[in-house]
Scaffold this active site. Sequence first.
Site, PDB file in Angstrom:
ATOM      1  N   ARG A 268       1.247  14.691  13.242  1.00  0.00           N
ATOM      2  CA  ARG A 268       2.163  14.260  12.184  1.00  0.00           C
ATOM      3  C   ARG A 268       2.391  15.466  11.275  1.00  0.00           C
ATOM      4  NH1 ARG A 268       0.042   8.546  10.032  1.00  0.00           N
ATOM      5  NH2 ARG A 268       2.039   8.482   8.967  1.00  0.00           N
TER       6      ARG A 268
ATOM      7  N   ARG B  73      -7.939  -0.532   5.825  1.00  0.00           N
ATOM      8  CA  ARG B  73      -7.162   0.497   5.132  1.00  0.00           C
ATOM      9  C   ARG B  73      -5.860  -0.088   4.583  1.00  0.00           C
ATOM     10  NH1 ARG B  73      -5.047   4.743   8.476  1.00  0.00           N
ATOM     11  NH2 ARG B  73      -3.922   4.997   6.550  1.00  0.00           N
TER      12      ARG B  73
ATOM     13  N   LYS C  65       0.843  -1.206   0.000  1.00  0.00           N
ATOM     14  CA  LYS C  65       0.000   0.000   0.000  1.00  0.00           C
ATOM     15  C   LYS C  65       0.873   1.249   0.000  1.00  0.00           C
ATOM     16  CE  LYS C  65      -1.647   1.609   4.110  1.00  0.00           C
ATOM     17  NZ  LYS C  65      -1.360   3.035   4.352  1.00  0.00           N
ATOM     18  N   ASN C  66       1.858   1.266   0.896  1.00  0.00           N
ATOM     19  CA  ASN C  66       2.656   2.492   1.056  1.00  0.00           C
ATOM     20  C   ASN C  66       3.543   2.787  -0.149  1.00  0.00           C
ATOM     21  OD1 ASN C  66       1.503   3.009   3.486  1.00  0.00           O
ATOM     22  ND2 ASN C  66       3.160   2.136   4.707  1.00  0.00           N
TER      23      ASN C  66
ATOM     24  N   CYS D 294      -3.119  12.249  13.734  1.00  0.00           N
ATOM     25  CA  CYS D 294      -3.769  10.961  13.563  1.00  0.00           C
ATOM     26  C   CYS D 294      -3.900  10.328  14.931  1.00  0.00           C
ATOM     27  CB  CYS D 294      -3.007  10.081  12.589  1.00  0.00           C
ATOM     28  SG  CYS D 294      -1.491   9.497  13.262  1.00  0.00           S
TER      29      CYS D 294
HETATM   30  C1  UD1 Z   1       6.146   6.958   8.715  1.00  0.00           C
HETATM   31  C2  UD1 Z   1       7.180   5.889   8.486  1.00  0.00           C
HETATM   32  C3  UD1 Z   1       6.716   5.044   7.344  1.00  0.00           C
HETATM   33  C4  UD1 Z   1       5.317   4.508   7.679  1.00  0.00           C
HETATM   34  C5  UD1 Z   1       4.356   5.659   8.000  1.00  0.00           C
HETATM   35  C6  UD1 Z   1       2.979   5.202   8.442  1.00  0.00           C
HETATM   36  C7  UD1 Z   1       9.560   6.149   8.931  1.00  0.00           C
HETATM   37  C8  UD1 Z   1      10.794   6.924   8.674  1.00  0.00           C
HETATM   38  N1  UD1 Z   1       8.459   6.506   8.251  1.00  0.00           N
HETATM   39  O1  UD1 Z   1       6.052   7.673   7.494  1.00  0.00           O
HETATM   40  O2  UD1 Z   1       7.623   4.007   7.105  1.00  0.00           O
HETATM   41  O3  UD1 Z   1       4.801   3.772   6.645  1.00  0.00           O
HETATM   42  O4  UD1 Z   1       4.902   6.418   9.061  1.00  0.00           O
HETATM   43  O5  UD1 Z   1       2.999   4.490   9.580  1.00  0.00           O
HETATM   44  O6  UD1 Z   1       9.579   5.230   9.692  1.00  0.00           O
HETATM   45  N2  UD1 Z   1       8.282  14.688  10.123  1.00  0.00           N
HETATM   46  C9  UD1 Z   1       8.347  16.038  10.411  1.00  0.00           C
HETATM   47  N3  UD1 Z   1       7.909  16.909   9.475  1.00  0.00           N
HETATM   48  C10 UD1 Z   1       7.435  16.510   8.269  1.00  0.00           C
HETATM   49  C11 UD1 Z   1       7.370  15.134   7.982  1.00  0.00           C
HETATM   50  C12 UD1 Z   1       7.808  14.249   8.949  1.00  0.00           C
HETATM   51  O7  UD1 Z   1       8.756  16.447  11.477  1.00  0.00           O
HETATM   52  O8  UD1 Z   1       7.062  17.367   7.448  1.00  0.00           O
HETATM   53  C13 UD1 Z   1       8.749  13.720  11.130  1.00  0.00           C
HETATM   54  C14 UD1 Z   1       7.647  12.801  11.573  1.00  0.00           C
HETATM   55  O9  UD1 Z   1       6.895  13.353  12.632  1.00  0.00           O
HETATM   56  C15 UD1 Z   1       8.447  11.577  11.977  1.00  0.00           C
HETATM   57  C16 UD1 Z   1       9.625  11.570  11.019  1.00  0.00           C
HETATM   58  O10 UD1 Z   1       9.732  12.906  10.549  1.00  0.00           O
HETATM   59  O11 UD1 Z   1       8.913  11.708  13.292  1.00  0.00           O
HETATM   60  C17 UD1 Z   1       9.501  10.613   9.854  1.00  0.00           C
HETATM   61  O12 UD1 Z   1       8.434  11.075   9.068  1.00  0.00           O
HETATM   62  P1  UD1 Z   1       7.923  10.386   7.734  1.00  0.00           P
HETATM   63  O13 UD1 Z   1       8.838   9.294   7.296  1.00  0.00           O
HETATM   64  O14 UD1 Z   1       7.557  11.422   6.767  1.00  0.00           O
HETATM   65  O15 UD1 Z   1       6.637   9.828   8.276  1.00  0.00           O
HETATM   66  P2  UD1 Z   1       5.539   9.171   7.470  1.00  0.00           P
HETATM   67  O16 UD1 Z   1       5.510   9.536   6.037  1.00  0.00           O
HETATM   68  O17 UD1 Z   1       4.363   9.385   8.314  1.00  0.00           O
END
Ligand code: UD1
Length: 431
Positions: free
Chosen positions: A122, A399, A22-23, A117
Amino acid sequence: MDKLVIHGGVPLRGSVAVSGSKNAALPLMVASLLAASGKTIITRVPDLRDIETLSNLLRIIGARVEFYDHTLAISASAISHTEAPYELVKKMRASIYVLGPLLARFGRARVSLPGGCAWGPRPVDLHLEAMKKLGASVELDDGYIVAKAKRKRLTGAKIDFKISSVGATGNALMAAVLAKGSSRMTNAAIEPEITALAKFLVKMGAKISGIGTTTLEIEGVEELYATRDENICDRIEAGTLLAAAAITKGHITLTDADPLQFKEVLKKFELAGCKIKTTASSVELISPAKLKATNVEAKVYPKFPTDMQAQWSALMTQADGTSKITDSIYADRFKHVPELNRLGADIELRQNSAIVRGKKKLQGAKVMSTDLRASASLILAGLAASGTTEVLRVYHLDRGYEKIEQKLAALGARITREKYDEFAAPKPDDD
Ligand code: UD1
């Protein structure tokens, strides 16, 4: 509403095929917006609610999206709209991915800000910073991100991500491929989903080097073309099914799996005492008589994934000894803990860690899904529990897992999907 009813205690045996991820599919779908003509074909797409939600968002934007037998056909030649409305973004945070491609192709985008969420805030600041670096003006208006490129085209830039982010790397990559000039991204995410996206963009005509590393160099091109690609396997579904085998003292083989994508998870299963045998496209797991307590810490890839820590917590309730499960990506992602404890687990929360005291006899009960991976951990616990476990609100599960109950049932689990009336169901406090 649907619930899953599980009669636990059956060791899982047999073989099952892993679905497409999915991701990984979600960013590929959005990347197809970058092609001004032709039809993009993506095969091995899981049939899931998130795929349907994103398909609907792409349709609202003006794309033609058809989905048949795990194959998506997306034509983005007649995009009429560059707005992603709140009603759809609130259903799925990955909708934020449309920001980069819309901005790159049309020079403007208006995308609802996703909220937090179930397990906390997030943020999307890194996505917005990247767009600004690429020359866009970004304003917030009435809950919407309003982004505009100068003279309708983004310009290449140096982007150093202060945190490694899957979402921000994917978004920035989809923006930079059509920007004027070259871009260099450092501390880019290297999750398999990002590698799959970068390879897909290259197939569309993008110029990207450094794929699979934390530094990506992009030479912007004038145009991208529709392409055809096969989606990668779902490494989280694979890990979840292996955990189901391990928690029931079973012996299963996953097919259509790419073990190289979840090496760290396989290593942890081995440390827990499981025997693992792999080929290029399969993984066999043989459970030990006694699982060993094994600590994990969720960190950026190639370390243990945050999307597997809830399932690992469930597994460790049956291990010999105490294990520590830490989430260094999302510190609050522990909504599954009180529900697992309702089934008889002994898990204590300490900051961003769950301390799981193992070898607890789990006893079936009604439990409530709170989010996707939490639901998976409850199913695992139900498979190991004596008596009957009912996992309510499985729409969270739908989902991200395609027909998980059918896959588990094919391995011998006694699990069925049933309808229930949410309002007649006992509230968590009533039990
Ligand atoms: C994360 C997971 C991903 C998983 C998804 C859903 C990691 C690195 N990523 O992806 O594998 O499929 O959750 O469960 O494990 N952040 C910021 N600002 C931003 C974007 C991110 O501070 O604009 C922070 C987030 O809060 C987090 C970290 O960066 O602590 C990693 O974020 P990111 O990989 O983007 O998170 P997701 O895409 O949610």
